[in-house]
Scaffold this active site. Structure first.
Site, PDB file in Angstrom:
ATOM      1  N   HIS A   1     -26.767  24.381  38.857  1.00 18.36           N
ATOM      2  CA  HIS A   1     -27.097  25.190  37.435  1.00 18.36           C
ATOM      3  C   HIS A   1     -28.278  26.098  37.626  1.00 18.36           C
ATOM      4  CE1 HIS A   1     -24.512  22.608  35.513  1.00 18.36           C
ATOM      5  NE2 HIS A   1     -24.970  21.349  35.640  1.00 18.36           N
TER       6      HIS A   1
ATOM      7  N   HIS B   1     -19.962  19.015  35.499  1.00 19.88           N
ATOM      8  CA  HIS B   1     -20.262  20.034  34.909  1.00 19.88           C
ATOM      9  C   HIS B   1     -19.991  21.496  35.637  1.00 19.88           C
ATOM     10  CE1 HIS B   1     -23.031  16.734  33.315  1.00 19.88           C
ATOM     11  NE2 HIS B   1     -22.790  17.364  32.130  1.00 19.88           N
TER      12      HIS B   1
ATOM     13  N   ASP C   1     -20.708  12.747  38.437  1.00 21.59           N
ATOM     14  CA  ASP C   1     -20.709  12.399  37.078  1.00 21.59           C
ATOM     15  C   ASP C   1     -19.496  12.652  36.405  1.00 21.59           C
ATOM     16  OD1 ASP C   1     -21.021  15.183  37.496  1.00 21.59           O
ATOM     17  OD2 ASP C   1     -22.844  15.447  36.309  1.00 21.59           O
TER      18      ASP C   1
END
Ligand SMILES: [Zn+2]
Length: 308
Positions: free
Chosen positions: A122, A161, A243
């Site tokens: 990120h 994500h 995740d």
């Protein structure tokens, strides 16, 4: 040939506030799960500033160093924190992926897994974000291209994500194919199919909430595996977040531990076809401690099987 496991105890000195999902216990659980495996264990060196500067400006390093507290915590954004050991841990994490690239391209090992934190995918050029300080996967790609002289490197990001940071760092890098799958909608909100990079070399694969491993496989067979084979990378880098597991508390995909094994096996198979089997994998997310540990073990076992 074998599999390297690259890590460092300094990565446990990046301490987040109580209750934060990106916690020290994540790496402890991962290392415990990997303890019995027959891998080549390597201590991660510290990255040099010059390594990090391949993807981030000097102002980013200066900002992190200036923000680091001497005690307690400093908050960079809603999710991202520094403790006194955080910047050093980030340099170990970046050093781990650099060491992994050196070992794999130097034919010391077939592939490598970097058990590190803070994670990286990120972190944008000037912005630490989403628990991430340095863009480890993008940094590894740039290092393989610029330092080792490769022509084509692929990054596959299966964290639940969107790898917005890796996308930002590799946006105009024609020599790097980035394929990233993510639950959508989900934080950080980017990762739509129409985000394609300056040269069309970024492939976003959004997956709806509650997607199973079978649905993931269908999407990967349609959009990921053929694109990878067509690009024919000389090195495959994996942003390995776990995740998307059905037990993870931060997202709503329903992959199983065995889905991560199968996906890793297929990525290794493609690497075998185009990249002499060369794979560098680095830990990203995964917030249910048991699911993270089991999935990481399945992932590393698949790397070992490919490296045997
Ligand atoms: Zn994630």
């Amino acid at each position: 040939m074998t599999t390297a496991l690259i890590t460092h105890a300094d990565c446990l000195d990046h301490v987040t506030p109580d209750g934060h999902p990106e916690q020290v216990a994540r790496l402890e659980h991962v290392l415990h799960a990997l303890a019995g495996l027959d891998v080549q264990r390597v201590a991660a060196p510290l990255a040099l500033d010059a390594d990090v500067l391949r993807v981030h400006p000097q102002s980013h390093l200066d900002r992190l160093k200036a923000a680091q507290p001497v005690a307690g915590h400093a908050q960079l954004d809603a999710d991202t924190w520094l403790s006194p050991g955080s910047v050093n841990a980030a340099f170990r994490a970046a050093g781990a992926v650099i060491k992994a690239v050196d070992m794999v391209l130097g034919s010391e090992v077939q592939n490598a897994f970097c058990a590190i934190r803070p994670p990286g995918h990120h972190a944008e050029k000037q912005t630490p974000m989403g628990f991430c300080l340095f863009g480890n996967a993008a940094l590894a790609a740039k290092y393989a291209l610029d330092h080792h002289g490769l022509s084509r490197v692929a990054v596959v990001d299966f964290d639940v994500h969107h790898g917005n940071g890796t996308q930002d760092l590799l946006w105009d890098e024609e020599r790097a194919l980035l394929i990233t799958s993510q639950q959508m909608p989900l934080w950080p909100g980017t990762g739509d199919r129409n985000e394609r990079g300056k040269h069309g070399q970024i492939v976003n694969v959004p997956l709806p909430p509650e997607s199973t491993g079978a649905e993931m496989w269908t999407a990967y067979e349609a959009k990921v595996f053929p694109k990878l084979r067509e690009f024919a990378p000389e090195l495959v880098i994996i942003s390995a977040g776990f995740d998307a597991h059905q037990d993870d508390p931060l997202a709503q995909l329903n992959w199983s531990t065995e889905d991560f094994r199968r996906l890793t096996q297929e990525l290794c198979k493609i690497a075998e076809e185009t990249a002499q089997g060369r794979v560098v994998s680095t830990l990203e997310g995964g917030y249910d401690l048991q699911a993270l540990a089991a999935s990481t073990k399945a992932h590393v076992e698949a790397l070992m099987e490919a490296g045997a």
